[in-house]
Scaffold this motif. Structure first.
Motif, PDB file in Angstrom:
ATOM      1  N   ASP A 403      22.645   0.278  17.702  1.00 49.28           N
ATOM      2  CA  ASP A 403      21.903   0.557  16.471  1.00 49.28           C
ATOM      3  C   ASP A 403      22.841   1.182  15.438  1.00 49.28           C
ATOM      4  OD1 ASP A 403      19.680  -0.285  17.838  1.00 49.28           O
ATOM      5  OD2 ASP A 403      18.863   1.728  18.169  1.00 49.28           O
ATOM      6  N   VAL A 404      22.600   0.861  14.178  1.00 49.99           N
ATOM      7  CA  VAL A 404      23.368   1.440  13.070  1.00 49.99           C
ATOM      8  C   VAL A 404      22.383   1.997  12.058  1.00 49.99           C
ATOM      9  CG1 VAL A 404      24.953   0.956  11.157  1.00 49.99           C
ATOM     10  CG2 VAL A 404      25.328  -0.119  13.378  1.00 49.99           C
ATOM     11  N   ALA A 405      22.580   3.248  11.676  1.00 52.51           N
ATOM     12  CA  ALA A 405      21.671   3.900  10.736  1.00 52.51           C
ATOM     13  C   ALA A 405      21.916   3.414   9.316  1.00 52.51           C
ATOM     14  CB  ALA A 405      21.850   5.416  10.812  1.00 52.51           C
ATOM     15  N   GLU A 406      20.866   3.452   8.509  1.00 52.18           N
ATOM     16  CA  GLU A 406      21.017   3.113   7.097  1.00 52.18           C
ATOM     17  C   GLU A 406      22.084   4.003   6.465  1.00 52.18           C
ATOM     18  OE1 GLU A 406      18.404   3.045   2.945  1.00 52.18           O
ATOM     19  OE2 GLU A 406      17.414   3.476   4.870  1.00 52.18           O
ATOM     20  N   GLY A 407      22.971   3.390   5.711  1.00 54.01           N
ATOM     21  CA  GLY A 407      24.026   4.133   5.031  1.00 54.01           C
ATOM     22  C   GLY A 407      25.328   4.228   5.781  1.00 54.01           C
ATOM     23  N   ASP A 408      25.335   3.862   7.067  1.00 53.69           N
ATOM     24  CA  ASP A 408      26.569   3.937   7.860  1.00 53.69           C
ATOM     25  C   ASP A 408      27.451   2.714   7.614  1.00 53.69           C
ATOM     26  OD1 ASP A 408      25.762   6.299   8.919  1.00 53.69           O
ATOM     27  OD2 ASP A 408      25.450   5.567  10.970  1.00 53.69           O
ATOM     28  N   LEU A 409      28.758   2.928   7.706  1.00 54.76           N
ATOM     29  CA  LEU A 409      29.697   1.822   7.671  1.00 54.76           C
ATOM     30  C   LEU A 409      29.709   1.119   9.028  1.00 54.76           C
ATOM     31  CD1 LEU A 409      32.686   3.562   5.860  1.00 54.76           C
ATOM     32  CD2 LEU A 409      31.301   1.704   4.925  1.00 54.76           C
ATOM     33  N   ILE A 410      29.849  -0.196   9.014  1.00 56.03           N
ATOM     34  CA  ILE A 410      29.962  -0.958  10.258  1.00 56.03           C
ATOM     35  C   ILE A 410      31.414  -0.895  10.742  1.00 56.03           C
ATOM     36  CG2 ILE A 410      29.600  -3.200  11.372  1.00 56.03           C
ATOM     37  CD1 ILE A 410      27.040  -2.029  10.216  1.00 56.03           C
ATOM     38  N   ARG A 411      31.588  -0.582  12.015  1.00 52.46           N
ATOM     39  CA  ARG A 411      32.922  -0.513  12.608  1.00 52.46           C
ATOM     40  C   ARG A 411      33.129  -1.705  13.549  1.00 52.46           C
ATOM     41  NH1 ARG A 411      35.578   3.835  11.213  1.00 52.46           N
ATOM     42  NH2 ARG A 411      34.394   5.559  10.273  1.00 52.46           N
ATOM     43  N   ILE A 412      34.381  -1.995  13.835  1.00 56.10           N
ATOM     44  CA  ILE A 412      34.673  -3.124  14.724  1.00 56.10           C
ATOM     45  C   ILE A 412      33.998  -2.922  16.073  1.00 56.10           C
ATOM     46  CG2 ILE A 412      36.514  -4.297  15.987  1.00 56.10           C
ATOM     47  CD1 ILE A 412      38.320  -3.907  13.583  1.00 56.10           C
ATOM     48  N   SER A 413      33.947  -1.683  16.548  1.00 58.62           N
ATOM     49  CA  SER A 413      33.331  -1.399  17.854  1.00 58.62           C
ATOM     50  C   SER A 413      31.829  -1.642  17.858  1.00 58.62           C
ATOM     51  CB  SER A 413      33.615   0.047  18.260  1.00 58.62           C
ATOM     52  OG  SER A 413      33.152   0.950  17.279  1.00 58.62           O
ATOM     53  N   ASP A 414      31.215  -1.764  16.684  1.00 56.92           N
ATOM     54  CA  ASP A 414      29.779  -2.050  16.604  1.00 56.92           C
ATOM     55  C   ASP A 414      29.464  -3.517  16.804  1.00 56.92           C
ATOM     56  OD1 ASP A 414      29.219   0.632  15.912  1.00 56.92           O
ATOM     57  OD2 ASP A 414      29.539   0.224  13.773  1.00 56.92           O
ATOM     58  N   LEU A 415      30.508  -4.365  16.878  1.00 62.65           N
ATOM     59  CA  LEU A 415      30.325  -5.807  16.817  1.00 62.65           C
ATOM     60  C   LEU A 415      30.796  -6.520  18.070  1.00 62.65           C
ATOM     61  CD1 LEU A 415      31.787  -6.279  13.224  1.00 62.65           C
ATOM     62  CD2 LEU A 415      29.348  -6.201  13.820  1.00 62.65           C
ATOM     63  N   GLU A 416      30.122  -7.615  18.377  1.00 55.85           N
ATOM     64  CA  GLU A 416      30.652  -8.574  19.336  1.00 55.85           C
ATOM     65  C   GLU A 416      30.560  -9.957  18.692  1.00 55.85           C
ATOM     66  OE1 GLU A 416      28.315  -8.480  22.889  1.00 55.85           O
ATOM     67  OE2 GLU A 416      26.601  -9.521  21.998  1.00 55.85           O
ATOM     68  N   GLY A 417      31.379 -10.868  19.196  1.00 54.50           N
ATOM     69  CA  GLY A 417      31.358 -12.211  18.645  1.00 54.50           C
ATOM     70  C   GLY A 417      32.297 -12.407  17.481  1.00 54.50           C
ATOM     71  N   VAL A 418      33.159 -11.428  17.196  1.00 53.51           N
ATOM     72  CA  VAL A 418      34.174 -11.605  16.155  1.00 53.51           C
ATOM     73  C   VAL A 418      35.321 -12.427  16.746  1.00 53.51           C
ATOM     74  CG1 VAL A 418      35.828 -10.438  14.639  1.00 53.51           C
ATOM     75  CG2 VAL A 418      33.572  -9.403  15.083  1.00 53.51           C
ATOM     76  N   ALA A 419      35.738 -13.454  16.043  1.00 52.71           N
ATOM     77  CA  ALA A 419      36.827 -14.298  16.536  1.00 52.71           C
ATOM     78  C   ALA A 419      38.081 -13.459  16.759  1.00 52.71           C
ATOM     79  CB  ALA A 419      37.114 -15.418  15.542  1.00 52.71           C
ATOM     80  N   ASP A 420      38.697 -13.598  17.933  1.00 48.83           N
ATOM     81  CA  ASP A 420      39.836 -12.754  18.290  1.00 48.83           C
ATOM     82  C   ASP A 420      40.985 -12.872  17.300  1.00 48.83           C
ATOM     83  OD1 ASP A 420      38.512 -11.832  20.525  1.00 48.83           O
ATOM     84  OD2 ASP A 420      39.480 -13.237  21.917  1.00 48.83           O
ATOM     85  N   ASP A 421      41.280 -14.103  16.843  1.00 45.19           N
ATOM     86  CA  ASP A 421      42.431 -14.277  15.954  1.00 45.19           C
ATOM     87  C   ASP A 421      42.175 -13.678  14.579  1.00 45.19           C
ATOM     88  OD1 ASP A 421      40.519 -16.234  15.449  1.00 45.19           O
ATOM     89  OD2 ASP A 421      41.952 -17.875  15.196  1.00 45.19           O
TER      90      ASP A 421
END
Length: 432
Positions: A403-421
């Motif tokens: 979960d990410v609260a309103e107003g927070d920046l999204i960090r790489i650790s919050d995500l999955e499915g980002v292309a490795d390259d």
């Protein structure tokens, strides 16, 4: 020795940029369009026919069909981060020059791609014709003649056209009753008061776009300019007012930090000349007599005489891009090497639940649930790569793992499915 004609491959050939670029190439003997890369092969064939034929052009559906040994310059205009990054990275690895038109890719991986191009000995430049390269060229001219820049930026894509006779305000066909705007057509002594009144009247219209923030983040890469505020100011302004509005705050304007990037909504009356999504710089003046003379010749000088606006009221898309092809094939490097002075990040505009999937949509390539913000590089960094603030377009196709609260920046650790390259390219670039 440069081959003549230069063989140009184009991704995203079916788009509006592709049309303007390919139409212009018909008039230029020193370069020729060859492989037109786009999944819409039938649409590309129709485009070629509409243009009266392009003698060397061939529709190419995708990456696996590209004949890399028959390309001298790749113009990347797909606007799709994962696919476009791979086209550009492979072209560079094969010794092919790259003209980057896709600002989304530039904002994520431009630093890494430019670094790879330098090591490989090929050219890599943002494409003339779109606002980032145009603004960088204007900034270069302004600073080379010794003028001090307080602000730089562009107008939004669509003018606000106000008809005092009817009270109707039109933005690209969307019309609202804005009769109160007639009382605020000219700047009051208190600039903030006028701008607040205008903003309230036009509030029903969507004026800010992710594309604007992305373009100014690209300008930051090559210029070192930063945003005065992370969402930018977006004043509703008549072009003749820019030197007053973008003065320093201590002089009654908006700007708190010199060399600040920003975007304004161009307000005009029917029949007045459009700013046409053009670019501007605001500079401090020197000799009063010189700038009084220039004001008399029609140049935009502030009411105080302390600031002036130097601007180009155009961006001609692909019509100008052949200039960049000339530059990369001749080894010209008109801009500094890009570096992440800022990061185009994603701040949650609402509470987001784990499992939320992000998708880039629409003409302005926006992502629901987050807003684009331009933050200082130092605020994006962390001790570990996973904890880095994610680039806005790194979210494309990714899924939240918490979960990410309103107003927070999204960090790489919050995500999955980002292309490795693509992730690796961003991390490398932001840490350089």
């Amino acid at each position: 020795m440069t081959r003549t004609p230069v063989r140009v491959a184009l991704t995203g050939a079916r788009g509006g940029f592709g049309r303007t670029f390919l139409a212009q190439l018909r008039s230029i003997d020193r370069m020729t369009a060859t492989q037109l890369i786009d999944p819409d092969v039938d649409g590309v064939r129709t485009l070629i026919a509409d243009l009266g034929g392009l003698p060397d052009a061939e529709p190419i559906p995708g990456h696996d069909d590209v004949r890399w040994d028959e390309i001298d310059v790749l113009v990347e205009a797909s606007g799709r981060v994962e696919a476009g990054y791979r086209y550009a990275a492979e072209a560079i690895s094969r010794g092919i020059h790259v003209v980057m038109v896709s600002k989304e890719i530039e904002s994520v991986a431009g630093v890494s791609l430019a670094n790879a191009a330098r090591e490989r000995g090929v050219g890599y430049l943002p494409g003339d014709g779109d606002q980032p390269a145009n603004l960088l060229r204007l900034l270069d001219w302004v600073e080379k003649v010794g003028l001090h820049v307080v602000a730089l930026g562009k107008s939004g894509e669509y003018d606000l056209v106000f008809d005092p006779a009817t009270g109707i305000l039109d933005q690209q066909g969307e019309r609202i009753d804005a009769s109160g705007l007639g009382d605020h057509l000219f700047l009051a002594d208190d600039i903030d008061e006028t701008l607040a009144a205008r903003a309230a009247i036009v509030a029903p219209l969507k004026r800010a776009a992710a594309a604007d923030s992305c373009e100014m983040a690209v300008v930051s890469l090559y210029s070192g300019a930063t945003a005065d505020t992370e969402r930018m100011h977006y004043p509703v302004a008549r072009p003749s007012e820019l030197a007053d509005i973008y003065a320093r705050r201590s002089d009654g304007g908006l700007i708190g930090t010199d060399r600040a990037v920003d975007v304004f909504s161009a307000l005009r009356l029917p029949g007045e000349t459009s700013f046409a999504g053009g670019v501007f710089t605001i500079v401090t003046t020197g000799d009063d007599e010189v700038w009084g003379l220039l004001a008399g010749k029609g140049h935009i000088v502030s009411r105080s005489g302390e600031y002036a606006c130097i601007y180009w009221p155009y961006h001609f898309m692909g019509v100008e891009t052949p200039l960049t092809i000339d530059a990369v094939t001749s080894g010209s490097t008109p801009f500094a090497e890009p570096r992440h002075h800022t990061v185009l990040a994603a701040r949650a505009s609402e509470a987001l639940a784990a499992g939320t999937t992000f998708e880039v949509r629409g003409h302005h390539h926006e992502i629901a649930g987050v807003r684009p913000v331009i933050i200082d590089r130092a605020d994006a960094l962390s001790d570990t790569d996973d904890a880095l603030t994610a680039a806005y377009y790194l979210l494309s196709g990714a899924r939240l793992v918490r979960d990410v609260a309103e107003g927070d920046l999204i960090r790489i650790s919050d995500l999955e499915g980002v292309a490795d390259d693509v992730r690796a390219a961003f991390v490398e670039g932001v840490r350089l």
